[in-house]
Design a protein around this motif. Structure first.
Motif, PDB file in Angstrom:
ATOM      1  N   ALA A  98      -2.357  32.800  -8.588  1.00 15.97           N
ATOM      2  CA  ALA A  98      -1.421  31.718  -8.899  1.00 15.97           C
ATOM      3  C   ALA A  98      -0.634  31.297  -7.664  1.00 15.97           C
ATOM      4  N   VAL A  99      -0.216  32.267  -6.858  1.00 16.28           N
ATOM      5  CA  VAL A  99       0.515  31.967  -5.627  1.00 16.28           C
ATOM      6  C   VAL A  99      -0.374  31.215  -4.641  1.00 16.28           C
ATOM      7  N   ALA A 100      -1.622  31.672  -4.507  1.00 23.07           N
ATOM      8  CA  ALA A 100      -2.558  31.020  -3.584  1.00 23.07           C
ATOM      9  C   ALA A 100      -2.782  29.566  -3.988  1.00 23.07           C
ATOM     10  N   LYS A 101      -2.917  29.330  -5.280  1.00 25.38           N
ATOM     11  CA  LYS A 101      -3.121  27.971  -5.774  1.00 25.38           C
ATOM     12  C   LYS A 101      -1.895  27.105  -5.524  1.00 25.38           C
ATOM     13  N   PHE A 102      -0.728  27.698  -5.785  1.00 23.07           N
ATOM     14  CA  PHE A 102       0.519  26.957  -5.553  1.00 23.07           C
ATOM     15  C   PHE A 102       0.674  26.606  -4.077  1.00 23.07           C
ATOM     16  N   ASN A 103       0.447  27.576  -3.203  1.00 27.66           N
ATOM     17  CA  ASN A 103       0.632  27.339  -1.775  1.00 27.66           C
ATOM     18  C   ASN A 103      -0.367  26.322  -1.236  1.00 27.66           C
ATOM     19  N   ALA A 104      -1.614  26.391  -1.710  1.00 29.87           N
ATOM     20  CA  ALA A 104      -2.629  25.440  -1.259  1.00 29.87           C
ATOM     21  C   ALA A 104      -2.264  24.024  -1.691  1.00 29.87           C
ATOM     22  N   ARG A 105      -1.863  23.896  -2.956  1.00 29.74           N
ATOM     23  CA  ARG A 105      -1.484  22.559  -3.448  1.00 29.74           C
ATOM     24  C   ARG A 105      -0.201  22.093  -2.781  1.00 29.74           C
ATOM     25  N   GLY A 106       0.708  23.026  -2.534  1.00 26.96           N
ATOM     26  CA  GLY A 106       1.954  22.664  -1.860  1.00 26.96           C
ATOM     27  C   GLY A 106       1.706  22.181  -0.451  1.00 26.96           C
ATOM     28  N   LYS A 107       0.767  22.817   0.240  1.00 24.12           N
ATOM     29  CA  LYS A 107       0.444  22.397   1.609  1.00 24.12           C
ATOM     30  C   LYS A 107      -0.150  21.002   1.613  1.00 24.12           C
ATOM     31  N   VAL A 124       0.840  -1.199   0.000  1.00 24.44           N
ATOM     32  CA  VAL A 124       0.000   0.000   0.000  1.00 24.44           C
ATOM     33  C   VAL A 124       0.876   1.251   0.000  1.00 24.44           C
ATOM     34  N   LEU A 125       1.930   1.218   0.808  1.00 20.98           N
ATOM     35  CA  LEU A 125       2.826   2.370   0.904  1.00 20.98           C
ATOM     36  C   LEU A 125       3.520   2.640  -0.426  1.00 20.98           C
ATOM     37  N   ASP A 126       3.936   1.576  -1.093  1.00 25.65           N
ATOM     38  CA  ASP A 126       4.582   1.735  -2.401  1.00 25.65           C
ATOM     39  C   ASP A 126       3.628   2.374  -3.411  1.00 25.65           C
ATOM     40  N   GLN A 127       2.362   1.956  -3.385  1.00 27.58           N
ATOM     41  CA  GLN A 127       1.376   2.531  -4.299  1.00 27.58           C
ATOM     42  C   GLN A 127       1.144   4.014  -4.006  1.00 27.58           C
ATOM     43  N   ASP A 128       1.067   4.341  -2.721  1.00 23.09           N
ATOM     44  CA  ASP A 128       0.869   5.743  -2.343  1.00 23.09           C
ATOM     45  C   ASP A 128       2.083   6.589  -2.703  1.00 23.09           C
ATOM     46  N   ARG A 129       3.258   5.976  -2.642  1.00 24.93           N
ATOM     47  CA  ARG A 129       4.488   6.685  -3.021  1.00 24.93           C
ATOM     48  C   ARG A 129       4.456   7.084  -4.486  1.00 24.93           C
ATOM     49  N   LEU A 130       3.845   6.244  -5.317  1.00 31.47           N
ATOM     50  CA  LEU A 130       3.773   6.525  -6.744  1.00 31.47           C
ATOM     51  C   LEU A 130       2.878   7.728  -7.044  1.00 31.47           C
ATOM     52  N   LYS A 131       1.975   8.047  -6.115  1.00 32.34           N
ATOM     53  CA  LYS A 131       1.075   9.182  -6.324  1.00 32.34           C
ATOM     54  C   LYS A 131       1.766  10.520  -6.029  1.00 32.34           C
ATOM     55  N   ILE A 132       2.876  10.456  -5.314  1.00 31.69           N
ATOM     56  CA  ILE A 132       3.535  11.689  -4.883  1.00 31.69           C
ATOM     57  C   ILE A 132       4.295  12.357  -6.026  1.00 31.69           C
ATOM     58  N   ASP A 133       4.950  11.574  -6.858  1.00 30.09           N
ATOM     59  CA  ASP A 133       5.739  12.154  -7.955  1.00 30.09           C
ATOM     60  C   ASP A 133       4.890  12.980  -8.926  1.00 30.09           C
ATOM     61  N   PRO A 134       3.702  12.469  -9.356  1.00 31.68           N
ATOM     62  CA  PRO A 134       2.860  13.311 -10.223  1.00 31.68           C
ATOM     63  C   PRO A 134       2.426  14.603  -9.538  1.00 31.68           C
ATOM     64  N   ALA A 135       2.175  14.519  -8.225  1.00 30.20           N
ATOM     65  CA  ALA A 135       1.782  15.722  -7.485  1.00 30.20           C
ATOM     66  C   ALA A 135       2.924  16.725  -7.453  1.00 30.20           C
ATOM     67  N   LYS A 136       4.144  16.234  -7.320  1.00 34.35           N
ATOM     68  CA  LYS A 136       5.307  17.123  -7.336  1.00 34.35           C
ATOM     69  C   LYS A 136       5.480  17.755  -8.722  1.00 34.35           C
ATOM     70  N   ALA A 137       5.201  16.979  -9.772  1.00 32.71           N
ATOM     71  CA  ALA A 137       5.306  17.518 -11.129  1.00 32.71           C
ATOM     72  C   ALA A 137       4.257  18.610 -11.345  1.00 32.71           C
ATOM     73  N   GLU A 138       3.045  18.363 -10.810  1.00 35.51           N
ATOM     74  CA  GLU A 138       1.991  19.373 -10.914  1.00 35.51           C
ATOM     75  C   GLU A 138       2.408  20.654 -10.191  1.00 35.51           C
ATOM     76  N   LEU A 139       3.040  20.488  -9.037  1.00 35.44           N
ATOM     77  CA  LEU A 139       3.471  21.652  -8.268  1.00 35.44           C
ATOM     78  C   LEU A 139       4.540  22.434  -9.021  1.00 35.44           C
ATOM     79  N   ALA A 140       5.424  21.717  -9.706  1.00 39.12           N
ATOM     80  CA  ALA A 140       6.460  22.386 -10.502  1.00 39.12           C
ATOM     81  C   ALA A 140       5.820  23.230 -11.610  1.00 39.12           C
TER      82      ALA A 140
END
Length: 223
Positions: free
Chosen positions: A163-172, A67-83
């Motif tokens: 744009a900053v508000a969206k970035f900060n909310a998603r970053g949080k 389960v942890l490995d699967q959840d780990r795979l979800k983090i990279d796309p979220a980081k790409a979205e944040l970039a």
């Protein structure tokens, strides 16, 4: 009015999952071959339960790891979205800086116009009066340009703030996910260590220990 750029959040790194796969194989029942002291019935009871306990704990660790490995795979796309969101923030900031620069340049032009107007109003010559009439005709145009420039700057700044508000909310959200993942990962590592400790206990306390057959029979009978 000077605009102040808001700060964007900075995220921490994700910890790597410690350890590899944990075996689910059960340990054998305590052998009768003697090399250590005779086990008491309570010791034998514990040794007889340990293999199933270890197997169940190891299986739970493996399941949690999956389960942890699967959840780990979800983090990279979220980081790409944040970039991508950060790139948008920088783009909007550049627009604000450009429009703010236009406002400042126009402000200088207006200051120069005011200075010339004041000088001409003090000069009674025909040439000065003709020029005075000429620059007074420029006033409405200057004011309109200034109003438009300020409006464009404020609009750009609003887009930047959004744009900053969206970035900060998603970053949080991402930071919370990362912290939760790391906490779960740490608990998983600790559970895996418990499995290892129990296996070590079995090897130290159960292997090559003598026990009475009547104790084994009694334990199997629930005594």
């Amino acid at each position: 009015m000077r605009r102040v750029f808001r700060k964007v959040t900075v995220l921490g790194a994700i910890c790597a999952l410690s350890g590899g796969a944990w075996s689910q194989a059960a340990l054998p029942a305590p052998p009768k071959a003697a090399s250590k002291s005779m086990m008491t019935r309570d010791e034998l009871r514990r040794c007889m339960k340990l293999p199933d306990t270890i197997k169940a704990m190891a299986a739970a660790v493996e399941q949690s790891k999956g389960v942890l490995d699967q959840d780990r795979l979800k983090i990279d796309p979220a980081k790409a979205e944040l970039a991508t969101l950060r790139t948008e923030v920088e783009a909007q900031k550049a627009v604000v800086q450009k429009s703010d620069g236009a406002v400042r340049e126009l402000s200088k032009e207006i200051d120069q116009w005011n200075t010339e107007l004041e000088d001409l109003e003090k000069n009674d010559s025909k040439t000065a009066q003709r020029r005075l009439k000429e620059i007074k005709g420029q006033q409405s145009g200057l004011m309109a340009r200034n109003k438009d420039a300020v409006s464009q700057r404020d609009k750009a700044f609003g887009a930047y703030e959004a744009a900053v508000a969206k970035f900060n909310a998603r970053g949080k959200e991402l930071e919370t996910s990362i912290n939760e993942w790391n906490a779960r990962n740490q608990r998983l590592v600790e559970e895996a260590e418990k499995v290892t400790e129990l296996r070590d206990d079995y090897a130290a306390d159960c292997s090559n220990r003598r026990f009475r057959e009547e104790d084994e029979i009694a334990i199997k009978q629930g005594k």
